[in-house]
Design an enzyme around this catalytic site. Structure first.
Site, mmCIF file in Angstrom:
data_model
loop_
_atom_site.group_PDB
_atom_site.id
_atom_site.type_symbol
_atom_site.label_atom_id
_atom_site.label_comp_id
_atom_site.label_asym_id
_atom_site.label_seq_id
_atom_site.Cartn_x
_atom_site.Cartn_y
_atom_site.Cartn_z
ATOM 1 N N ASP A 1 0.834 -1.203 0.000
ATOM 2 C CA ASP A 1 0.000 0.000 0.000
ATOM 3 C C ASP A 1 0.872 1.258 0.000
ATOM 4 O OD1 ASP A 1 -2.333 1.496 0.072
ATOM 5 O OD2 ASP A 1 -3.235 0.331 1.694
ATOM 6 N N TRP B 1 0.912 2.026 -6.442
ATOM 7 C CA TRP B 1 1.780 3.130 -6.830
ATOM 8 C C TRP B 1 1.028 4.192 -7.660
ATOM 9 C CZ3 TRP B 1 6.936 1.366 -9.604
ATOM 10 C CH2 TRP B 1 7.657 2.471 -10.052
ATOM 11 N N ASP C 1 -10.635 2.869 -3.602
ATOM 12 C CA ASP C 1 -11.059 1.563 -3.092
ATOM 13 C C ASP C 1 -12.483 1.213 -3.537
ATOM 14 O OD1 ASP C 1 -8.712 1.814 -1.740
ATOM 15 O OD2 ASP C 1 -9.581 1.763 0.262
HETATM 16 C C1 GLA Z 1 -6.037 1.394 1.348
HETATM 17 C C2 GLA Z 1 -6.103 0.393 0.209
HETATM 18 C C3 GLA Z 1 -7.169 -0.645 0.511
HETATM 19 C C4 GLA Z 1 -6.871 -1.349 1.820
HETATM 20 C C5 GLA Z 1 -6.737 -0.330 2.940
HETATM 21 C C6 GLA Z 1 -6.215 -0.964 4.213
HETATM 22 O O1 GLA Z 1 -7.183 2.162 1.428
HETATM 23 O O2 GLA Z 1 -6.357 1.043 -1.006
HETATM 24 O O3 GLA Z 1 -7.262 -1.576 -0.547
HETATM 25 O O4 GLA Z 1 -5.692 -2.103 1.673
HETATM 26 O O5 GLA Z 1 -5.826 0.721 2.585
HETATM 27 O O6 GLA Z 1 -6.013 -0.044 5.236
#
Ligand code: GLA
Length: 420
Positions: free
Chosen positions: A170, A204, A231
């Site tokens: 991440d 990235w 997300d």
């Molecule tokens: C980010 C990522 C997610 C998940 C969360 C976990 O938001 O994009 O896919 O991994 O962190 O904290």
């Protein structure tokens, strides 16, 4: 306008076919040289469904613990998931203890993972599956656990020693764009140096976009897949926004995808609460068209037979996993109907028609076959099978014919056109 018989192939059509073969076989940019993810990764990832639930006292069945992953591993083996290709069982954020150990190594939370990740990896491997884990390029993970900044080598080595097979890396808590870029590259090299085969899943470009346009050719040289956009949530709004982002950026991202490196539009949320049946069909069909990693985030202990059948649909999975490895794209949008297409091996094509009109009932849409695949999808004829929303052989069609389909609101009709 179905074609009843076969027609002879005149010379100029043969030449066009040859052209199609050459065009679509042209290799993409150079990929990370670890021999992995030659087709998009398939598996399960805990984040969307289980998030950062660390309260095993109150919620023992849904907290992030070794028990949850062991149960999922059992089901992946016993309920047919592994057999259709879902192989990587992946841990996301919130698995760690709040501090590194005395030797500077990451460690799992001792209460929730009392036997440690190594033993969990052994268990997952004994089921014929692979284990994925999560870390962060910055000073902390997004949920506030220890980040890998300054520890790339030791973390890569720890994961390799544990027998981990995939790392989701991440991008939270980075001080600068340089830190972000260097960190992603350094971790890629550190993973390679371990000598273990570890799929490298990056975010990235997602963290890069607010500062500058990502260099996808470079990203592909370091990562096996990369998140571009926000997300995924368990909602149609979210799935729709991912599709909209992808189509509006397709000139930049489609050609760079190919064996070894893929755009990652995030998890499949099929089998949860937020998508209607038609919307689940849309996610499955379009993730196949986009050559996306198929990482489900759902509860395999409680999933409807309908959602399970959709996720395990071998014909749709075959499109996603097509060995030619070309990502599909949106061909056109007219009157709230989008037509997407993807070139497949053996001169076949996948075509998806999405009805984005959220009012009224099913809509009829007619496509001219000659408009597909830059005119090369069905020369001089082809066999068309509808794969979603349900499988139906539609028969032989000529290059000059039209095809009429009926698409539910927010639903998709997915077709496969096979050369004859
Ligand atoms: C980010 C990522 C997610 C998940 C969360 C976990 O938001 O994009 O896919 O991994 O962190 O904290």
């Amino acid at each position: 306008m179905k074609l009843e018989g076969r027609v002879r192939l005149p010379g100029f059509l043969l030449a066009l076919r040859f052209l199609a073969l050459v065009l679509w076989s042209f290799p993409g940019a150079r990929a990370l040289d670890n021999g992995l993810a030659m087709t998009p990764t398939m598996g399960w990832l805990h984040w969307e469904r289980f998030m950062c639930n660390v309260d095993c006292q109150e919620e023992p069945d849904s907290c992030i613990s070794e028990k949850l992953f062991m149960q999922m591993a059992e089901l992946m083996e016993s309920d047919g998931w592994k057999d259709v290709g879902y192989e990587y069982l992946c841990i996301d954020d919130c698995w760690m203890a709040p501090k590194r150990d005395s030797e500077g190594r990451l460690q799992a939370d001792p209460k929730r993972f009392p036997r440690g990740i190594r033993r969990l990896a052994d268990y997952v491997h004994s089921k014929g599956l692979k284990l994925g884990i999560y870390a962060d390029v910055g000073n902390k993970t997004c949920a506030g656990f220890p980040g890998s900044f300054g520890h790339y080598d030791i973390d890569a080595k720890t994961f390799a020693d544990w027998g981990v097979d995939l790392l989701k890396f991440d991008g939270c808590y980075c001080d600068s764009v340089e830190h972000l870029e260097k960190g992603y590259k350094r971790m890629s090299l550190a993973l390679n140096r371990t000598g273990r085969s570890i799929v490298y899943s990056c975010e990235w470009p997602l963290y890069m976009w607010p500062f500058r346009k990502p260099n996808y050719t470079e990203i592909r040289q370091y990562c096996n897949h990369w998140r571009n956009f926000e997300d995924v949530y368990d909602s149609w709004q979210s799935v729709k926004s991912i599709l909209a982002w992808t189509s509006s950026n397709q000139k930049r991202i489609v050609d760079v995808a190919g064996p070894g490196g893929w755009n990652d539009p995030d998890m499949l949320v099929i089998g949860n609460f937020g998508l209607s049946w038609d919307q689940q069909v849309t996610q499955m069909a379009l993730w196949a068209i986009m050559a996306a990693p198929l990482l489900m985030s759902n509860d395999l202990r409680h999933i409807s037979p309908q959602a399970k059948a959709l996720l395990q649909d071998k014909d749709v999975i075959a499109i996603n996993q097509d060995p030619l490895g070309k990502q599909g794209y949106r061909l056109r949008k007219e009157d709230n109907i989008e037509v997407w297409e993807r070139p497949l091996s053996d001169l076949a094509w996948a075509v998806a028609m999405v009805n984005l009109q959220e009012m009224g009932g099913p809509r009829f849409h007619t496509i001219s076959i000659a408009s597909l695949g830059q005119g090369l999808a069905c020369i001089p004829d082809c066999m068309i099978t509808q794969l979603l929303p349900e499988k139906r052989k539609l028969g032989f069609y000529q290059w000059t014919s039209d095809l009429k389909t009926k698409i539910n609101p927010t639903g998709t009709v997915l077709l496969r056109l096979a050369a004859t």
